[in-house]
Write a protein that holds these residues in place. Structure first.
Motif, PDB file in Angstrom:
ATOM      1  N   ILE A  79       0.842  -1.201   0.000  1.00  0.00           N
ATOM      2  CA  ILE A  79       0.000   0.000   0.000  1.00  0.00           C
ATOM      3  C   ILE A  79       0.878   1.253   0.000  1.00  0.00           C
ATOM      4  N   VAL A  80       1.939   1.199   0.813  1.00  0.00           N
ATOM      5  CA  VAL A  80       2.823   2.355   0.917  1.00  0.00           C
ATOM      6  C   VAL A  80       3.639   2.536  -0.357  1.00  0.00           C
ATOM      7  N   SER A  81       4.306   1.458  -0.791  1.00  0.00           N
ATOM      8  CA  SER A  81       5.224   1.632  -1.913  1.00  0.00           C
ATOM      9  C   SER A  81       4.475   1.892  -3.223  1.00  0.00           C
ATOM     10  N   GLU A  82       3.250   1.416  -3.311  1.00  0.00           N
ATOM     11  CA  GLU A  82       2.499   1.657  -4.544  1.00  0.00           C
ATOM     12  C   GLU A  82       1.511   2.825  -4.408  1.00  0.00           C
ATOM     13  N   LYS A  83       1.525   3.472  -3.255  1.00  0.00           N
ATOM     14  CA  LYS A  83       0.668   4.636  -2.995  1.00  0.00           C
ATOM     15  C   LYS A  83      -0.815   4.348  -3.254  1.00  0.00           C
ATOM     16  N   ILE A  84      -1.248   3.167  -2.837  1.00  0.00           N
ATOM     17  CA  ILE A  84      -2.639   2.764  -3.027  1.00  0.00           C
ATOM     18  C   ILE A  84      -3.531   3.449  -1.986  1.00  0.00           C
ATOM     19  N   ALA A  86      10.810   7.818   4.306  1.00  0.00           N
ATOM     20  CA  ALA A  86      11.693   8.400   3.288  1.00  0.00           C
ATOM     21  C   ALA A  86      11.206   8.197   1.858  1.00  0.00           C
ATOM     22  N   ASP A  87      10.268   7.248   1.678  1.00  0.00           N
ATOM     23  CA  ASP A  87       9.776   6.945   0.337  1.00  0.00           C
ATOM     24  C   ASP A  87      10.904   6.481  -0.595  1.00  0.00           C
ATOM     25  N   VAL A  88      11.644   5.486  -0.138  1.00  0.00           N
ATOM     26  CA  VAL A  88      12.726   4.925  -0.948  1.00  0.00           C
ATOM     27  C   VAL A  88      12.582   3.407  -0.983  1.00  0.00           C
ATOM     28  N   ASP A  89      13.266   2.761  -1.937  1.00  0.00           N
ATOM     29  CA  ASP A  89      13.308   1.309  -1.829  1.00  0.00           C
ATOM     30  C   ASP A  89      14.735   0.775  -1.768  1.00  0.00           C
ATOM     31  N   GLU A  90      15.682   1.687  -1.514  1.00  0.00           N
ATOM     32  CA  GLU A  90      17.059   1.262  -1.296  1.00  0.00           C
ATOM     33  C   GLU A  90      17.690   2.111  -0.201  1.00  0.00           C
ATOM     34  N   VAL A  91      18.494   1.453   0.633  1.00  0.00           N
ATOM     35  CA  VAL A  91      19.206   2.172   1.683  1.00  0.00           C
ATOM     36  C   VAL A  91      20.641   1.641   1.728  1.00  0.00           C
ATOM     37  N   ASN A 150      37.427   4.429  16.434  1.00  0.00           N
ATOM     38  CA  ASN A 150      35.989   4.666  16.515  1.00  0.00           C
ATOM     39  C   ASN A 150      35.279   3.599  15.709  1.00  0.00           C
ATOM     40  N   LEU A 151      34.156   3.147  16.212  1.00  0.00           N
ATOM     41  CA  LEU A 151      33.304   2.278  15.407  1.00  0.00           C
ATOM     42  C   LEU A 151      32.271   3.195  14.758  1.00  0.00           C
ATOM     43  N   ILE A 152      32.175   3.121  13.441  1.00  0.00           N
ATOM     44  CA  ILE A 152      31.308   4.065  12.742  1.00  0.00           C
ATOM     45  C   ILE A 152      30.219   3.333  11.963  1.00  0.00           C
ATOM     46  N   LEU A 153      29.011   3.806  12.153  1.00  0.00           N
ATOM     47  CA  LEU A 153      27.871   3.255  11.420  1.00  0.00           C
ATOM     48  C   LEU A 153      27.260   4.385  10.611  1.00  0.00           C
ATOM     49  N   LYS A 154      27.077   4.132   9.323  1.00  0.00           N
ATOM     50  CA  LYS A 154      26.554   5.179   8.454  1.00  0.00           C
ATOM     51  C   LYS A 154      25.354   4.629   7.693  1.00  0.00           C
ATOM     52  N   ILE A 155      24.246   5.302   7.792  1.00  0.00           N
ATOM     53  CA  ILE A 155      23.041   4.869   7.077  1.00  0.00           C
ATOM     54  C   ILE A 155      22.585   6.010   6.188  1.00  0.00           C
ATOM     55  N   VAL A 156      22.582   5.762   4.897  1.00  0.00           N
ATOM     56  CA  VAL A 156      22.265   6.833   3.949  1.00  0.00           C
ATOM     57  C   VAL A 156      21.125   6.427   3.026  1.00  0.00           C
ATOM     58  N   ASP A 157      20.161   7.320   2.852  1.00  0.00           N
ATOM     59  CA  ASP A 157      19.155   7.089   1.817  1.00  0.00           C
ATOM     60  C   ASP A 157      19.010   8.364   0.997  1.00  0.00           C
ATOM     61  N   ASP A 158      18.479   8.228  -0.208  1.00  0.00           N
ATOM     62  CA  ASP A 158      18.258   9.451  -0.990  1.00  0.00           C
ATOM     63  C   ASP A 158      16.760   9.699  -1.159  1.00  0.00           C
ATOM     64  N   GLY A 159      16.086   9.607  -0.042  1.00  0.00           N
ATOM     65  CA  GLY A 159      14.635   9.790  -0.031  1.00  0.00           C
ATOM     66  C   GLY A 159      14.222  11.239   0.081  1.00  0.00           C
TER      67      GLY A 159
END
Lengths: 152, 351
Positions: free
Chosen positions: A92-97, B275-280, B290-299
């Motif tokens: 629903i979310v990814s397809e904006k239904i 974020a409205d993304v399907d990849e992260v 230092n232990l470093i954790l980086k989480i990036v999305d282009d949402g």
């Protein structure tokens, strides 16, 4: 068993007939003793996120329909699901239904798959339309039917 | 105004000046201190007062450590005292007080005689106000935390009831039915059915247990636990996580691994929800102890300065708290339409 039907063609026909934005079809695949339910066919989808999802029985739309064996009708996603629970329904979310119905597909008295018809506009999946889809399912979808048949 | 009324007013003003809990400083046009009331003398160090009375340049800086502007908590930029162009009718200032150290005060600074250029600086102690506000914040946060805890319990309870209890019940009914089955074929079919149902149940229990806390985090370490979590995310939500780890299976203190895991989990869930993304992209590496954790999305990103919550508002807060638990630092960079980057630093030395 199901290779004799061109499902992509079937769902394309659904899309044209009911003028919906998205049609998705999930089937169970026998994997030893477990059920694996995945959206295998889709038309009108924005991205391929839905095809990566492995559905769990009882979870999400397909899971609920699959487990209960009953069709599901949500005329307005915005008013019926609170926004913070929405992520439990990834499709629903990814397809904006914004408005949809989902039907179980029976064969040999067992739910074999789930058919989803969705609109990206609110209130477009009316009750009348929902009824019509159910009523015609055995015609639109050859070899499957929408309800459990009483024995004998 | 009659003479009588005027002298009454003067008396009141003097009384206020002498006995008020607010500190008054009067300055002439050259910023030389003219008068200050008793409470002001109590607050500020005597050396600083003498310097100000002599009108030494920047003598106020001996006690004033800066004021709060829109960019910084303690700043000397556009000084209210030497360059009062903006409106300084109410602002927060930090003073180095006698014996107690630097304290926040609410201040106002304005000209009371434009001909002579006389100015007054009024200070009111803010400590009490800040304490109240902090307590209020704490209390409301605790309320939210309790509510979140209850919600979580409700969710687990519901899941136990809906999936586990239901599957067991259905198996129990099947088991009772067995007694009445006549042919071996029927029995065999029933057994097969039950086997499938119990396998599903086992699967669901495993799923719930991993969701609560993955045992792989304790047994195999952060690297493996994250990898299996990302697989789970992809399976359940269709979100692809590109994972790059350079720690080569190294193990860290249990508390550090938990913090990294939870912060990563929360960030991914945020990306998933908002974020409205399907990849992260996720990176985990060590650099300069230092232990470093980086989480990036282009949402779609969000405005970090605006406190508009889409969810409970506890997520980001919880992430920061967790980071602080192990002496780490969490920074979140995001702006509308430019994606989001979450960066976690955990120092590994001195442990």
């Amino acid at each position: 068993m199901k290779n004799d039907i061109d499902f992509q063609k079937v769902i394309t026909a659904f899309k044209d007939k009911y003028e919906v934005d998205l049609v998705a079809l999930a089937f169970i695949q026998p994997a030893q003793l477990e059920y694996v339910l995945t959206w295998q066919y889709a038309i009108g989808n924005i991205n391929n996120r839905l095809k990566r999802i492995v559905l769990q029985s009882g979870k999400g739309i397909a899971g609920q329909v699959f487990k209960s064996g009953k069709p599901m009708h949500v005329p307005n996603v915005v008013t019926e699901y609170p926004e913070r629970d929405l992520f439990n329904y990834p499709i629903i979310v990814s397809e904006k239904i914004k408005s949809f119905c989902a039907l179980p597909l029976y064969r040999k008295n067992k739910v074999q798959g789930v058919l989803l018809l969705g609109y990206r506009e609110e209130d477009k999946m009316t009750y009348e339309l929902f009824e019509k889809v159910i009523y015609n399912i055995h015609i639109d979808f050859p070899k499957y039917y929408g309800k459990e048949m009483a024995k004998n | 105004m009659t003479n009588n009324a005027h002298s009454e007013l003067v008396d009141s003003l003097i009384g206020m000046y002498e006995n008020s809990s607010e500190a008054f400083f009067f300055f002439n046009k050259d910023n030389k201190l003219l008068h200050l009331n008793p409470i002001a003398k109590e607050i500020v160090d005597t050396d600083a007062i003498d310097a100000m009375l002599e009108g030494q340049e920047r003598s106020i800086c001996q006690t004033c450590k800066g004021y709060t502007n829109t960019t910084e908590l303690i700043s000397c930029e556009n000084c209210y005292f030497s360059d009062p162009k903006q409106d300084f009718s109410s602002f927060q200032v930090y003073l180095d007080t006698k014996d107690i150290g630097v304290l926040p005060y609410v201040a106002s600074f304005h000209t009371i005689d434009s001909e002579k250029g006389t100015k007054v600086l009024i200070l009111r102690n803010l400590t009490k106000l800040l304490e109240t506000r902090e307590l209020l914040f704490k209390n409301t946060t605790i309320k939210q935390i309790i509510k979140a805890q209850e919600d979580e319990r409700k969710r687990i309870s519901r899941e136990l009831h809906d999936s586990v209890a239901q599957e067991i019940l259905s198996s129990l009914v099947d088991l009772r039915l067995m007694k009445y089955l006549k042919s071996p074929e029927e029995v065999s079919q029933k057994v097969q059915h039950m086997e499938a149902s119990l396998t599903r149940l086992l699967d669901e229990i495993r799923n719930m247990s991993v969701e609560l806390r993955p045992s792989s985090l304790d047994d195999l370490g952060i690297e493996a636990a994250l990898r299996s979590h990302f697989k789970w995310i992809e399976k359940n939500y269709g979100l692809v996580v590109h994972y790059k780890s350079e720690i080569k299976g190294k193990r860290f203190l249990n508390e550090i691994e938990t913090v990294v895991y939870r912060i990563c989990q929360e960030s991914i869930l945020n990306a998933l929800k908002y974020a409205d993304v399907d990849e992260v992209n996720v990176e985990l590496y060590e650099k300069d102890d230092n232990l470093i954790l980086k989480i990036v999305d282009d949402g779609i990103g969000f405005d970090t300065s605006q406190r508009v919550f889409k969810g409970t508002g506890l997520g980001l807060f919880g992430m920061k708290e967790r980071a602080e638990l192990v002496g780490g630092k969490l920074s979140i960079m995001s702006s509308m339409g430019k994606g989001t980057e979450v960066l976690l630093y955990i120092p590994l030395k001195e442990r």
